[in-house]
Motif scaffolding. Structure first.
Motif, PDB file in Angstrom:
ATOM      1  N   THR A 124       5.587  -4.658  -7.878  1.00  7.24           N
ATOM      2  CA  THR A 124       5.665  -5.602  -6.519  1.00  7.24           C
ATOM      3  C   THR A 124       7.140  -5.011  -6.113  1.00  7.24           C
ATOM      4  OG1 THR A 124       7.512  -7.583  -8.412  1.00  7.24           O
ATOM      5  CG2 THR A 124       5.172  -7.872  -8.333  1.00  7.24           C
ATOM      6  N   TRP A 125       8.095  -4.608  -6.720  1.00  5.63           N
ATOM      7  CA  TRP A 125       9.659  -4.270  -5.792  1.00  5.63           C
ATOM      8  C   TRP A 125       9.528  -3.196  -5.260  1.00  5.63           C
ATOM      9  CZ3 TRP A 125      13.363  -7.716  -3.948  1.00  5.63           C
ATOM     10  CH2 TRP A 125      14.486  -7.177  -3.420  1.00  5.63           C
ATOM     11  N   GLN A 126       8.904  -2.288  -6.450  1.00  2.91           N
ATOM     12  CA  GLN A 126       9.193  -0.877  -6.061  1.00  2.91           C
ATOM     13  C   GLN A 126       8.152  -0.548  -4.978  1.00  2.91           C
ATOM     14  OE1 GLN A 126      12.223  -0.173  -7.811  1.00  2.91           O
ATOM     15  NE2 GLN A 126      11.308   1.727  -7.999  1.00  2.91           N
ATOM     16  N   LYS A 127       7.546  -1.031  -4.420  1.00  2.00           N
ATOM     17  CA  LYS A 127       6.538  -0.939  -3.718  1.00  2.00           C
ATOM     18  C   LYS A 127       6.937  -1.422  -1.927  1.00  2.00           C
ATOM     19  CE  LYS A 127       1.990  -2.147  -5.894  1.00  2.00           C
ATOM     20  NZ  LYS A 127       1.115  -0.643  -6.307  1.00  2.00           N
ATOM     21  N   ILE A 128       8.136  -2.133  -1.997  1.00  2.00           N
ATOM     22  CA  ILE A 128       9.237  -3.009  -0.497  1.00  2.00           C
ATOM     23  C   ILE A 128       9.253  -1.442   0.314  1.00  2.00           C
ATOM     24  CG2 ILE A 128      10.547  -4.131   0.260  1.00  2.00           C
ATOM     25  CD1 ILE A 128      10.499  -5.491  -2.129  1.00  2.00           C
ATOM     26  N   THR A 129      10.426  -0.665  -0.245  1.00  2.00           N
ATOM     27  CA  THR A 129      11.115   0.607   0.375  1.00  2.00           C
ATOM     28  C   THR A 129       9.508   1.610   1.139  1.00  2.00           C
ATOM     29  OG1 THR A 129      12.589   0.303  -1.043  1.00  2.00           O
ATOM     30  CG2 THR A 129      12.611   2.069   0.691  1.00  2.00           C
ATOM     31  N   PRO A 130       8.939   2.502  -0.172  1.00  2.00           N
ATOM     32  CA  PRO A 130       8.265   2.954   0.159  1.00  2.00           C
ATOM     33  C   PRO A 130       7.238   2.372   1.932  1.00  2.00           C
ATOM     34  CG  PRO A 130       7.765   3.335  -1.475  1.00  2.00           C
ATOM     35  CD  PRO A 130       8.483   1.768  -1.155  1.00  2.00           C
ATOM     36  N   MET A 131       6.695   1.442   1.461  1.00  2.00           N
ATOM     37  CA  MET A 131       6.026   0.592   2.678  1.00  2.00           C
ATOM     38  C   MET A 131       6.337  -0.221   3.680  1.00  2.00           C
ATOM     39  SD  MET A 131       2.557  -0.899   1.658  1.00  2.00           S
ATOM     40  CE  MET A 131       1.973  -0.940   0.772  1.00  2.00           C
ATOM     41  N   ILE A 166      -5.056  -2.343 -15.968  1.00  2.00           N
ATOM     42  CA  ILE A 166      -5.979  -2.676 -15.432  1.00  2.00           C
ATOM     43  C   ILE A 166      -5.315  -3.510 -14.334  1.00  2.00           C
ATOM     44  CG2 ILE A 166      -7.458  -4.863 -15.144  1.00  2.00           C
ATOM     45  CD1 ILE A 166      -8.954  -4.171 -17.722  1.00  2.00           C
ATOM     46  N   LEU A 167      -4.430  -3.916 -14.323  1.00  2.00           N
ATOM     47  CA  LEU A 167      -3.213  -4.339 -13.753  1.00  2.00           C
ATOM     48  C   LEU A 167      -2.552  -3.465 -12.497  1.00  2.00           C
ATOM     49  CD1 LEU A 167      -1.210  -7.343 -15.205  1.00  2.00           C
ATOM     50  CD2 LEU A 167      -3.438  -7.405 -14.094  1.00  2.00           C
ATOM     51  N   ALA A 168      -2.889  -1.818 -13.042  1.00  2.00           N
ATOM     52  CA  ALA A 168      -2.270  -0.991 -12.597  1.00  2.00           C
ATOM     53  C   ALA A 168      -2.724  -0.462 -11.150  1.00  2.00           C
ATOM     54  CB  ALA A 168      -1.809   0.275 -13.569  1.00  2.00           C
ATOM     55  N   MET A 169      -4.598  -0.599 -11.579  1.00  2.00           N
ATOM     56  CA  MET A 169      -5.684   0.047 -10.339  1.00  2.00           C
ATOM     57  C   MET A 169      -5.724  -1.090  -9.468  1.00  2.00           C
ATOM     58  SD  MET A 169      -6.705   2.432 -10.806  1.00  2.00           S
ATOM     59  CE  MET A 169      -6.684   3.316 -12.064  1.00  2.00           C
ATOM     60  N   SER A 170      -5.440  -2.943 -10.131  1.00  2.00           N
ATOM     61  CA  SER A 170      -5.014  -3.087  -9.051  1.00  2.00           C
ATOM     62  C   SER A 170      -4.285  -3.396  -8.323  1.00  2.00           C
ATOM     63  CB  SER A 170      -4.987  -5.225 -10.243  1.00  2.00           C
ATOM     64  OG  SER A 170      -5.327  -6.077  -8.998  1.00  2.00           O
ATOM     65  N   SER A 171      -3.317  -3.438  -8.785  1.00  2.00           N
ATOM     66  CA  SER A 171      -2.053  -2.957  -7.615  1.00  2.00           C
ATOM     67  C   SER A 171      -2.437  -1.537  -6.833  1.00  2.00           C
ATOM     68  CB  SER A 171      -1.132  -2.342  -8.788  1.00  2.00           C
ATOM     69  OG  SER A 171      -0.173  -2.009  -7.247  1.00  2.00           O
ATOM     70  N   ILE A 172      -3.438  -0.807  -7.483  1.00  2.00           N
ATOM     71  CA  ILE A 172      -3.152   0.104  -6.284  1.00  2.00           C
ATOM     72  C   ILE A 172      -4.272  -0.433  -4.980  1.00  2.00           C
ATOM     73  CG2 ILE A 172      -3.725   2.498  -5.984  1.00  2.00           C
ATOM     74  CD1 ILE A 172      -3.462   3.103  -8.823  1.00  2.00           C
ATOM     75  N   ASN A 173      -5.515  -1.158  -6.019  1.00  2.00           N
ATOM     76  CA  ASN A 173      -6.668  -1.319  -4.930  1.00  2.00           C
ATOM     77  C   ASN A 173      -5.769  -2.262  -3.405  1.00  2.00           C
ATOM     78  OD1 ASN A 173      -9.366  -2.141  -3.530  1.00  2.00           O
ATOM     79  ND2 ASN A 173      -8.782  -3.723  -4.614  1.00  2.00           N
ATOM     80  N   ASN A 174      -4.874  -3.400  -4.248  1.00  2.00           N
ATOM     81  CA  ASN A 174      -4.024  -4.274  -3.296  1.00  2.00           C
ATOM     82  C   ASN A 174      -3.308  -3.069  -1.977  1.00  2.00           C
ATOM     83  OD1 ASN A 174      -4.944  -7.249  -3.756  1.00  2.00           O
ATOM     84  ND2 ASN A 174      -5.004  -6.232  -6.044  1.00  2.00           N
TER      85      ASN A 174
END
Length: 326
Positions: A124-131, A166-174
């Motif tokens: 969650t949090w680590q996606k904010i800045t690059p996004m 599985i949650l990592a792959m789900s994270s990549i997809n989302n």
């Protein structure tokens, strides 16, 4: 007490580094914020010291440092690369930091050694800045087709048994859905990210509470009927099945694509997401088909924890949203 103060200090610095990056007016300051974020996140990964967490931390540091170097090189020498769209160069290291295909292989192997709190921050949090940095770029809308190709990462979650992977792959997809939303409408991305973060928090809370790391352990997950029902509904929600709040995330983008008459992209998005349903359903298999244990876990613990009320919030939220929006 000292350890708690250390944790608080690094978590506050993590929040500060993200705010520093997204509020900067030039790319060098954004890069400094990313570096600060990296060096405050590494101690957080090692709060519970083990051989596996040290290995994961080294992988994370090497990948992120390499991506930061690339970003700096592309920012300084942007005019030296003879490309029509210079923004395409800057988006590559940011995709590497987000672990989006084809730079995604490091995330599942790295996530395996972390504790659940670190996993939640990674998803969650680590996606904010690059996004948000990607949203600052003037991207050509043809990049949407690049995002569609990125969605092929659905296939990599098929043979996983570890919940973290599985949650990592789900994270990549989302993340790819979020990237599509950034290209279409940034307000949609904020809503999607908020719902996705809440769902991750609820699922990881259950997995952490019962110390579940692998799918096979769900055979013995007979402690509490309501937690078991909650777990199934959270998985259905992150799958995006209609009654749950997780469907609202995808519904927003589907409506946006329909209004813009991007039917081909919409068809490809939905088709490739159906592949993802396979490994989500695999997660619910042991939860749904342990009929012989039903009486045991229903009698064992009848009282309802306050946390379980979120299950009903998850189920009925879409109806409330429907009445609110229409």
């Amino acid at each position: 007490m000292n350890l708690n103060l250390t944790k608080m200090m690094f978590l506050i610095l993590l929040i500060f580094s993200t705010l520093f990056s997204i509020s900067s007016s030039n790319w060098i300051s954004m890069w400094m914020g990313l570096e600060m974020n990296l060096f405050t996140f590494i101690p957080i990964l090692n709060f519970k010291m083990s051989i596996y967490s040290i290995e994961s931390t080294m992988k994370y540091f090497l990948i992120q440092a390499f991506a930061s170097i690339l970003l700096m090189i592309f920012m300084i020498n942007k005019s030296m690369f003879f490309m029509i769209n210079n923004n395409l160069l800057i988006i590559l290291p940011l995709m590497m930091k987000l672990s989006i295909m084809p730079f995604h292989i490091w995330l599942p192997s790295m996530i395996e050694g972390l504790n659940w709190m670190s996993c939640f921050l990674m998803f969650t949090w680590q996606k904010i800045t690059p996004m948000i940095l990607i949203s600052y770029l003037n991207l050509n809308k043809n990049l949407i087709f690049l995002v569609i190709l990125i969605l092929m990462n659905s296939l990599f979650g098929m043979n996983q048994n570890s919940f973290r992977k599985i949650l990592a792959m789900s994270s990549i997809n989302n993340t790819t859905w979020m990237l599509m939303m950034i290209l279409m409408n940034e307000n949609l991305w904020m809503n999607y990210f908020l719902i996705y973060s809440i769902l991750n928090l609820l699922i990881i809370n259950i997995l952490n509470k019962f110390n579940i790391n692998y799918i096979n352990q769900l055979k013995f997950f007979n402690l509490n009927f309501f937690f078991k029902l909650n777990m199934i509904m959270m998985i259905f929600s992150i799958m995006g099945l209609p009654p749950m709040i997780g469907f609202l995330m995808k519904w927003m983008l589907i409506k946006m694509l329909m209004y813009n008459k991007m039917f081909m992209i919409l068809f490809m998005l939905i088709s490739l997401t159906i592949i993802n349903l396979y490994f989500y359903i695999k997660m619910t298999y042991f939860l749904l088909f342990n009929f012989n244990l039903f009486n045991k876990w229903f009698i064992q613990n009848k009282k309802m924890n306050n946390f379980n009320y979120l299950m009903f919030l998850n189920f009925f939220s879409l109806f409330f949203n429907f009445f609110y929006l229409y």
